[in-house]
Design an enzyme around this catalytic site. Structure first.
Site, PDB file in Angstrom:
ATOM      1  N   SER A 157      58.023  46.857  39.484  1.00 29.55           N
ATOM      2  CA  SER A 157      57.744  45.838  40.502  1.00 29.55           C
ATOM      3  C   SER A 157      58.808  44.755  40.572  1.00 29.55           C
ATOM      4  O   SER A 157      58.995  44.132  41.625  1.00 29.55           O
ATOM      5  CB  SER A 157      56.385  45.195  40.236  1.00 29.55           C
ATOM      6  OG  SER A 157      56.311  44.680  38.915  1.00 29.55           O
ATOM      7  N   HIS A 171      55.872  37.321  39.576  1.00 34.06           N
ATOM      8  CA  HIS A 171      56.923  38.246  39.994  1.00 34.06           C
ATOM      9  C   HIS A 171      58.021  37.475  40.723  1.00 34.06           C
ATOM     10  O   HIS A 171      57.778  36.391  41.247  1.00 34.06           O
ATOM     11  CB  HIS A 171      56.360  39.335  40.906  1.00 34.06           C
ATOM     12  CG  HIS A 171      55.684  40.444  40.172  1.00 34.06           C
ATOM     13  ND1 HIS A 171      54.444  40.293  39.591  1.00 34.06           N
ATOM     14  CD2 HIS A 171      56.069  41.727  39.897  1.00 34.06           C
ATOM     15  CE1 HIS A 171      54.090  41.425  39.003  1.00 34.06           C
ATOM     16  NE2 HIS A 171      55.069  42.306  39.170  1.00 34.06           N
TER      17      HIS A 171
END
Length: 298
Positions: free
Chosen positions: A51, A279
């Site tokens: 990711s 993230h």
């Protein structure tokens, strides 16, 4: 109040884990001031990884990619491709990927990532390893759900001790070696590049950051150390297999999830903007691309 924050975090992180996220406006990219695209062969270019490679949660997404992969057109591989202009560029990055997903299908409709690599490939980039043994989810995400029991203490460290760092050393490291070795075998003349993970947290806990990153103060340095151990394992695996390691530790200092929007490269657990919780945002992805090009050209 703290219990409510913890509940919000748990729900948000669960949504990210299963690949559901609301997207806001895209963040502006950062163009590297110095990047020589002719220093290495960049075509055909294949992007692998998890990711942090796919830029999970960042709209706009690659229309042809499986939805489960949350593959963004703002990920660092797309930035590298835009700057180096390879004649062939294949992006198979996928949110949630582990090193095992290089060899087998991660989900229905998602081919093993190594299928994209051939003997003709000249550049391969990736971040991988953070999902192995579920270390990332169980530590960074898991600690957010138990920290309210002792905000000033270290409840997560007390619960897990050296569990995660031991798993990184004894399990993730050999998995990384196996994955990188397999890439090298399929692309014997390629420049194989693996990036370290940018700093997620500051080196010490900050109470002002707790509402957006609800990690107990004593667990912040413990988690930061865990990330350092993971990056060290990635670097050792790169050295052992002849891959190039891109250090993100130094450049990402001061850009962690506790910093304000516009400064941070990592979005926080609560209220992330156009990225999955914990993230990289588009600025972080561009910084990863910049560091890749700069360090490859040294």
């Amino acid at each position: 109040m703290m219990r409510r924050i913890t509940s919000v975090v748990a729900a948000t992180l669960f949504a990210a884990a299963i690949g559901i996220g609301a997207a806001g406006p895209a963040t502006a990219k950062v163009t590297p001031p110095t990047a020589n695209p002719h220093a290495i062969k960049t075509s055909p270019y294949v992007a692998l990884g998890d990711s942090y490679s796919s830029a999970a949660g960042e709209a706009p997404f690659v229309a042809t990619a499986p939805p489960t992969c949350s593959r963004s057109t703002l990920n660092y591989a797309h930035d590298i491709a835009a700057w180096t202009k390879p004649s062939s560029f294949t992006d198979v990055t996928c949110s949630g990927a582990k090193t095992s997903d290089f060899f087998s299908s991660q989900a229905p409709g998602v081919a093993p990532q190594l299928d994209a690599v051939t003997k003709h490939t000249r550049l391969v980039t990736m971040t991988i390893g953070g999902n192995d043994e579920n270390v990332f989810v169980d530590s960074f995400f898991g600690c957010a759900t138990i920290s309210s029991s002792d905000i000033m203490g270290n409840p997560c460290e007390q619960k897990y001790g050296t569990t995660f760092t031991d798993e990184i050393t004894t399990q993730t490291y050999p998995h990384l070696v196996a994955a990188l070795t397999a890439v090298r075998q399929k692309a014997p003349v390629a420049t194989v590049v693996i990036l370290g993970y940018p700093h997620i947290l500051p080196p010490v806990g900050e109470l002002s950051c707790y509402p957006s990153m609800p990690i107990a103060m004593g667990d912040v340095p413990w988690l930061d150390h865990e990330e350092n151990v993971l990056n060290a394992a990635v670097q050792r695996a790169a050295q052992r297999t002849g891959a190039r390691y891109i250090d993100m530790s130094s450049s990402s200092v001061g850009h962690d999830a506790c910093e304000p929007a516009g400064t941070r490269w990592i979005e926080p657990a609560v209220g992330p903007i156009n990225a999955f919780p914990v993230h990289p945002n588009a600025t972080g992805e561009a910084a990863m691309a910049t560091q890749t090009l700069r360090q490859l050209h040294r």
